[in-house]
Each structure stands twice: as structure tokens, then as C-alpha cells.
Design a protein around this motif. Structure first.
Motif, short mmCIF file in Angstrom:
data_model
loop_
_atom_site.label_atom_id
_atom_site.label_comp_id
_atom_site.label_asym_id
_atom_site.label_seq_id
_atom_site.Cartn_x
_atom_site.Cartn_y
_atom_site.Cartn_z
N VAL A 148 -48.79 -18.55 1.00
CA VAL A 148 -47.39 -18.88 1.27
C VAL A 148 -46.71 -19.25 -0.04
CG1 VAL A 148 -45.84 -20.47 2.49
CG2 VAL A 148 -47.94 -19.66 3.60
N PRO A 173 -40.59 -23.04 4.66
CA PRO A 173 -39.97 -22.32 5.77
C PRO A 173 -38.46 -22.52 5.77
CG PRO A 173 -41.66 -23.87 6.54
CD PRO A 173 -41.46 -24.11 5.10
N THR A 194 -43.01 -17.18 10.79
CA THR A 194 -44.15 -18.10 10.81
C THR A 194 -44.91 -18.08 12.13
OG1 THR A 194 -42.75 -19.95 11.49
CG2 THR A 194 -43.12 -19.67 9.13
#
Length: 151
Positions: A105, A109, A129
Motif C-alpha cells: 500500500v 485511504p 480497499t
């Protein structure tokens, strides 16, 4: 409804979650209180804010957390930069190139088109996600460990 906090080195990510989804907003200098802000401000930060009840909920929980009167609720499912993940239950996960591949990642987010997404190292574009599963550091590939016990 939930208000989630994810502290970072240079600020804090805050998410407001309700039946309309979860929307993130970044605050680089979070104030101790947001009691002075209006619905429009909160709606610009969190598009799922719809009414006075949402505004009051956010203001109340913000003040509790920022003034250390309560522990913030941290969602352990929140992905962080550096987490290792694999794709699952999506079209890409079935593709030979991506199947069981461990991704790193590369972003926090954020909400895009009503979905929570992140950037993955080596993948072009953002990825939802809900189709990612975190894997342990000692996992060499992305195969589901419970799958072996089912065979």
C-alpha cells in the motif's frame, strides 16, 4: 454512525461512517473543537453528512476525542502505507498476473466515487480497499492460509 481517527506524522485522517458510506478527510492541523463550523463545511469534508443529527454527532465526538475525554475509535481494518495486501473477490484477483501477488500500500485511504481506495505499488490507478486483504509480514505469497486446510 462512527467517527474514526487515524493519526499520522503530519496530521490526522478522520472518517465519518454512516449508512451512506465512509468518507475520509485529512486535517494537517486539527483544531481542538469544531463546534463553530456549519453543515456546509462538514459536508465538504464528508459528503455523507445529510442532517443536523450527523453534524451534532461529528461535533460531539470530535470534541470528546480532541480534548482527551475519550479514546478515539480506530478501525483496525484501515490500511496504512507499507501494509502488505492481496486482491480477493474481484475480477483482478482471478487474473493470472495478479492472483496471489502481494502488493504494498502506497497511500492512505481516501474516498473516490463513493468507494474507499488506496494506491498500490506497481498497480496503475487506485484500488478499492474492500477487495484487499492484509497479509502478515512473514507471508511469502498471498494465498489464503485457510485454503490449505480445506484441501
Amino acid at each position: 454512525m462512527r467517527l474514526l481517527f487515524s493519526p499520522m506524522e503530519n496530521g490526522i485522517y478522520v472518517a465519518f461512517e454512516n449508512s451512506r458510506g465512509r468518507y475520509w478527510s485529512f486535517f494537517n492541523s486539527p483544531p481542538k473543537s469544531i463546534s463553530h463550523v456549519g453543515k456546509e463545511y462538514l459536508r465538504n469534508r464528508f459528503p455523507n453528512v445529510r442532517d443536523k443529527r450527523h453534524v451534532d454527532f461529528i461535533k460531539h465526538h470530535w470534541d470528546l476525542v480532541m480534548n482527551n475525554n475519550a479514546q478515539f475509535e480506530r478501525d483496525e481494518s484501515i490500511l496504512a502505507i507499507g501494509d502488505k495486501v492481496v486482491m480477493h473477490t474481484c475480477h483482478e484477483a482471478q487474473h493470472e498476473t495478479y492472483r496471489d501477488r502481494v502488493w504494498i500500500v502506497e497511500s492512505h485511504p481516501w474516498s473516490s466515487g463513493g468507494r474507499e481506495v488506496v494506491m498500490l505499488s506497481g498497480f496503475s490507478g487506485a484500488f478499492a480497499t474492500k477487495f484487499l486483504r492484509r497479509v502478515d509480514d512473514d507471508t511469502e505469497d498471498g494465498r489464503d492460509p485457510s485454503a490449505a486446510s480445506r484441501n
